[in-house]
Design a protein around this motif. Structure first.
Motif, mmCIF file in Angstrom:
data_model
loop_
_atom_site.group_PDB
_atom_site.id
_atom_site.type_symbol
_atom_site.label_atom_id
_atom_site.label_comp_id
_atom_site.label_asym_id
_atom_site.label_seq_id
_atom_site.Cartn_x
_atom_site.Cartn_y
_atom_site.Cartn_z
ATOM 1 N N SER A 476 -63.620 21.399 11.573
ATOM 2 C CA SER A 476 -64.491 21.815 12.674
ATOM 3 C C SER A 476 -64.583 23.334 12.800
ATOM 4 C CB SER A 476 -63.983 21.217 13.985
ATOM 5 O OG SER A 476 -62.665 21.686 14.261
ATOM 6 N N THR A 477 -63.656 24.065 12.181
ATOM 7 C CA THR A 477 -63.735 25.526 12.252
ATOM 8 C C THR A 477 -64.775 26.080 11.294
ATOM 9 O OG1 THR A 477 -61.973 25.743 10.597
ATOM 10 C CG2 THR A 477 -61.316 25.713 12.925
ATOM 11 N N GLU A 478 -65.119 25.292 10.285
ATOM 12 C CA GLU A 478 -66.091 25.723 9.283
ATOM 13 C C GLU A 478 -67.493 25.179 9.554
ATOM 14 O OE1 GLU A 478 -64.536 24.470 5.567
ATOM 15 O OE2 GLU A 478 -62.628 25.514 5.798
ATOM 16 N N ILE A 479 -67.546 23.961 10.078
ATOM 17 C CA ILE A 479 -68.837 23.304 10.326
ATOM 18 C C ILE A 479 -68.886 22.837 11.788
ATOM 19 C CG2 ILE A 479 -70.381 21.445 9.630
ATOM 20 C CD1 ILE A 479 -68.897 21.356 6.962
ATOM 21 N N PRO A 480 -69.920 23.204 12.534
ATOM 22 C CA PRO A 480 -70.023 22.759 13.929
ATOM 23 C C PRO A 480 -70.072 21.234 14.022
ATOM 24 C CG PRO A 480 -71.607 24.493 13.452
ATOM 25 C CD PRO A 480 -71.038 24.063 12.142
ATOM 26 N N ILE A 481 -69.469 20.704 15.099
ATOM 27 C CA ILE A 481 -69.454 19.256 15.337
ATOM 28 C C ILE A 481 -70.173 18.961 16.636
ATOM 29 C CG2 ILE A 481 -67.993 17.254 15.786
ATOM 30 C CD1 ILE A 481 -65.843 18.524 14.089
ATOM 31 N N VAL A 482 -71.042 17.969 16.614
ATOM 32 C CA VAL A 482 -71.750 17.515 17.815
ATOM 33 C C VAL A 482 -71.315 16.092 18.122
ATOM 34 C CG1 VAL A 482 -73.971 17.178 18.918
ATOM 35 C CG2 VAL A 482 -73.743 18.873 17.124
ATOM 36 N N ILE A 483 -70.894 15.848 19.352
ATOM 37 C CA ILE A 483 -70.584 14.479 19.778
ATOM 38 C C ILE A 483 -71.891 13.842 20.234
ATOM 39 C CG2 ILE A 483 -69.205 13.035 21.300
ATOM 40 C CD1 ILE A 483 -67.490 14.655 19.461
ATOM 41 N N VAL A 484 -72.284 12.747 19.614
ATOM 42 C CA VAL A 484 -73.566 12.118 19.932
ATOM 43 C C VAL A 484 -73.343 10.710 20.479
ATOM 44 C CG1 VAL A 484 -74.862 13.445 18.236
ATOM 45 C CG2 VAL A 484 -73.813 11.302 17.554
ATOM 46 N N PRO A 485 -74.161 10.273 21.459
ATOM 47 C CA PRO A 485 -74.020 8.915 22.010
ATOM 48 C C PRO A 485 -74.435 7.865 20.998
ATOM 49 C CG PRO A 485 -75.960 9.996 22.914
ATOM 50 C CD PRO A 485 -75.231 11.027 22.122
ATOM 51 N N GLU A 486 -73.756 6.737 21.032
ATOM 52 C CA GLU A 486 -74.017 5.685 20.047
ATOM 53 C C GLU A 486 -74.821 4.514 20.616
ATOM 54 O OE1 GLU A 486 -70.397 4.305 18.370
ATOM 55 O OE2 GLU A 486 -70.096 6.054 17.111
ATOM 56 N N GLN A 487 -75.295 4.609 21.865
ATOM 57 C CA GLN A 487 -75.998 3.483 22.446
ATOM 58 C C GLN A 487 -77.152 3.037 21.557
ATOM 59 O OE1 GLN A 487 -75.252 6.280 24.112
ATOM 60 N NE2 GLN A 487 -74.870 5.925 26.280
ATOM 61 N N GLY A 488 -77.159 1.774 21.240
ATOM 62 C CA GLY A 488 -78.237 1.221 20.432
ATOM 63 C C GLY A 488 -78.056 1.399 18.946
ATOM 64 N N ALA A 489 -77.041 2.163 18.531
ATOM 65 C CA ALA A 489 -76.884 2.450 17.100
ATOM 66 C C ALA A 489 -76.552 1.200 16.297
ATOM 67 C CB ALA A 489 -75.796 3.509 16.899
#
Length: 766
Positions: A476-489
């Motif tokens: 995560s220090t090298e590549i940004p991380i986004v927490i995304v919702p999984e509803q419907g996935a």
């Protein structure tokens, strides 16, 4: 459309505002010759039957039904829409004409604003739904008349009552006793030859029940005769057009009360159950608030109504409407003024009220409350979904998506800047060990191989563990991380494409599982089409799933565009759309403004300006001494603002005879900055590192999270502990209600056991 729908104080089309005078029929839409084949496949706005003026209702039964097909053609939908929606008649006429000419709501909202007094898209949607309800009611009237004719139950009086009804509820009150093959009580009494005696008695003539007794069982005693006469009188009273109108007026003036109690069956736990589980779907304690609950109907909130309905469906609650005696007393006083015999009026009205009118009132009040609640739930759903759909996209980035898991491992998928799949696999992180493991090396190699610039991590099972694992391994220090919702996935993963996902699984809205599926699906389709049209798409890169949502297009036309692109290469101008098979002038008019051509021969093709306004836009640019070839350059908006500051825009608009909204659209397009490809930083913390599950929560604990759903009574926040917590409106502490996607700092005010996680808003971080 089984109930009267309301929006605030404004009544929807099946309410009591249906006009009694009917005029000319609307013109049929003109369809371009090239689109004749396509037009047949499209749903059309059907001309459905209308209402007659009450003064025209005194004809014979046969004449009435034979004329049922004629009165439909003499009715003007615009007049009814104007009366129902409380909008100017000219606006209603323009709106109906635009619809019948084949215009879509997104096209009207953007390019025909002046014709509809600049109404917002959501208001236009309400008008459209209202128009559809009007048509549905007309169709129902026609069906009822035809059915009663076939069953030989249509009399002049019944026909007059039906045409006096002004909404589906009133129509049902009249029609319900006539639906079955068996005779109603009034019909049975009429078969015995008592109708004329009942009419005379109601008008004040003396009636001796004993003189009408016969040897037959039905008329064996004076009491039986009197009962039959009462049924006829009751039928005459409640079907009378004047009484129906008075019932309608009194209903709007009456203060009803909604009451709920706990059912006895919900008190009984299951036999031989190890733990205390009840014979219901939910824990009855969920509805504890409504075990002894009473509230005036005009104070009942939408979410309360939906909760009551669900509790009743699960047989935990009994819900009823309390009708005050005031209603009956007022109605009786009115009926006594219409007929001479107070004795028979009271007997007949008492019978009609107990058997028909009071139950109908209760159904109506419940139906109206439920309908309003469904409407609010759909509004909440579409509002949240629209914000999700309008989330700023991440462009020109290679992205890795991680679906976290324990036993099944963590699924990894990588896409390129165009959304094409580059790689996919499953890794099995060792969450318990702090040492490097094979899963880390495998993921590291994939990220480096494809030059991944962003990681999207699903917020489902094992999300927190995976997030910590990524941080511990310095990914995560090298590549940004986004927490995304999984509803419907999960549903999406096994569907052909996103339109197959059941809307209730999207995780936004309020009691969306209780809203009629068709209503929710229609809302989903509408908000997707509106949003896609609002943003617009590049005709040369858009997928079939996007193209079919564009104003004027459909499954087949979108497919034809893809086929044209595949065979002939990219379109160079918007006019090239007309070269696509199956797309004629009408469709082109509707879709052209929403399909952009970037880097083509015409700079304006990359803007929201419609081709029909190109001449004005070019004259405008010439007056300002601006070169439209520079339209996409970063400094064009600044140059435009400088030139506009000393320009008389209103004089130019009048000189060119351009509507204000059209001129505003051109100005807005010239001010629009080109999409910048700046790096987007997602390094902001989302969740509290120290808390990862509900067992760790304590009252007074501070957390951070993301707003995942906004409802009328608050918002739900994902704090990374499994269950979303509720910030009730009473816990906002003076802050405005956060928006969908906002990062917030909160304090725990209630642990999730036995209740839902309750939060207090401390600060909106974004």
């Amino acid at each position: 459309m089984d109930s009267v729908k309301r929006t605030g104080k404004r009544k929807l089309p099946d309410s009591s505002d249906v006009p009694k005078k009917l005029v000319s029929k609307s013109k049929k839409p003109k369809v371009d010759d090239k689109e004749q084949g396509e037009a047949k496949k499209q749903s059309k706005i059907t001309k459905k039957p209308a209402l007659l003026d009450k003064n025209d209702a005194g004809t014979s039964a046969v004449d009435v039904v034979e004329g049922a097909f004629d009165f439909a053609s003499s009715w003007d939908e615009a007049e009814l829409l104007s009366n129902v929606e409380k909008v100017p008649r000219k606006l209603a006429q323009n709106f109906v004409k635009l619809l019948t000419d084949g215009c879509t709501l997104p096209f009207i909202a953007r390019y025909r604003k002046s014709a509809v007094d600049n109404l917002m898209p959501d208001r236009l949607q309400e008008l459209f739904e209202s128009y559809q309800n009007v048509c549905a009611y007309k169709k129902k009237v026609k069906t009822v008349l035809e059915t009663l004719k076939k069953t030989k139950k249509l009399t002049p009086d019944i026909e007059k009552s039906i045409l006096s009804a002004q909404n589906l509820a009133e129509l049902d009150l009249i029609y319900a006793p006539l639906k079955t093959n068996s005779l109603s009580l009034a019909e049975r009494a009429r078969k015995l030859g008592l109708e004329q005696h009942a009419i005379k008695a109601l008008d004040g003539a003396y009636l001796d029940p004993g003189s009408l007794c016969t040897n037959g069982e039905e008329l064996a005693t004076p009491d039986k005769v009197e009962a039959h006469v009462t049924h006829i009188v009751a039928d005459i009273i409640y079907k009378d057009a004047r009484v129906l109108e008075q019932m309608r007026l009194l209903k709007d003036e009456t203060r009803f009360t909604l009451q709920s109690t706990r059912t006895k069956s919900s008190l009984k736990p299951k036999e031989n159950a190890d733990n205390k589980r009840y014979e219901t779907k939910s824990d009855p304690e969920t509805y504890k608030l409504y075990f002894e609950w009473k509230c005036p109907t005009h104070f009942v909130k939408p979410h309360q109504m939906l909760a009551l309905n669900r509790g009743e469906d699960e047989k935990i609650l009994t819900v009823k409407v309390i009708v005050p005696d005031w209603y009956y007393n007022k109605l009786e006083r009115f009926c006594l003024s219409l007929w001479k015999s107070s004795h028979w009026v009271k007997r007949g009205l008492t019978d009609a009220y107990s058997r028909l009118i009071k139950p109908w009132l209760s159904r109506q009040v419940r139906s109206e409350l439920t309908s309003a609640a469904h409407k609010e739930a759909v509004k909440t759903f579409t509002s949240n979904l629209e914000k999700y759909l309008l989330t700023e996209p991440v462009k020109n980035r290679r992205i890795a998506g991680l679906d976290p898991g324990f036993k099944a491992g963590c699924k990894v998928g990588i896409i390129d800047t165009d959304g094409q799949k580059l790689d996919a696999c499953t890794i099995h992180p060792n969450f318990k060990s702090s040492h490097e493991d094979p899963a880390f090396r495998q993921l590291k190699q994939l990220l480096e191989k494809h030059g991944v610039q962003l990681i999207g991590l699903g917020n489902g099972t094992a999300c927190r563990e995976t997030e910590s694992w990524l941080k511990n391994n310095n990914i995560s220090t090298e590549i940004p991380i986004v927490i995304v919702p999984e509803q419907g996935a999960s549903i999406y993963s096994i569907s052909k494409e996103a339109q197959k996902v059941d809307p209730k699984h999207l995780g936004v809205g309020m009691y969306q599982h209780d809203v009629p599926p068709k209503q929710l699906e229609a809302a989903l389709a509408c908000v997707v089409e509106t949003t896609v049209s609002l943003v617009g798409v590049d005709v040369n890169t858009a997928s079939h799933a996007l193209l079919r949502r564009i104003s004027g297009l459909n499954e087949n036309r979108a497919k034809k565009i893809l086929e044209y692109r595949s065979k002939n290469g990219p379109l160079h101008t918007r006019e090239d759309i007309l070269k696509v098979s199956g797309i004629g002038k009408v469709t082109y008019q509707q879709c052209a403004g929403f399909l952009k051509v970037t880097g083509g021969n015409e700079p304006l093709d990359a803007t929201v300006i419609h081709p029909e306004s190109y001449a004005v836009a070019k004259a405008f640019a010439k007056k300002l001494e601006l070169n439209l070839k520079d339209l996409t350059k970063p400094d064009f908006p600044a140059k435009f603002d400088h030139k506009l500051s000393s320009f008389d825009l209103e004089s130019f608009r009048q000189e060119m005879q351009v509507d204000g909204p059209d001129m505003e659209l051109i100005v807005s397009a010239f001010k629009q900055k080109s999409n910048a490809d700046d790096m987007i930083s997602f390094s902001k913390p989302v969740y509290s590192i120290s808390v990862q599950n509900t067992e760790q929560l304590k009252d007074g604990m501070s957390l951070t999270g993301v707003v995942r759903n906004v409802v009328p009574f608050g918002c739900f926040v994902d704090c990374g502990v499994g269950d979303n917590g509720l910030i009730h409106t009473s816990q906002m502490q003076g802050h405005p209600t956060p928006r969908l996607g906002d990062r917030v700092a909160v304090t725990v005010v209630g642990v999730p056991r036995p209740k839902k996680l309750q939060l207090r808003l401390d600060k909106i971080l974004d």
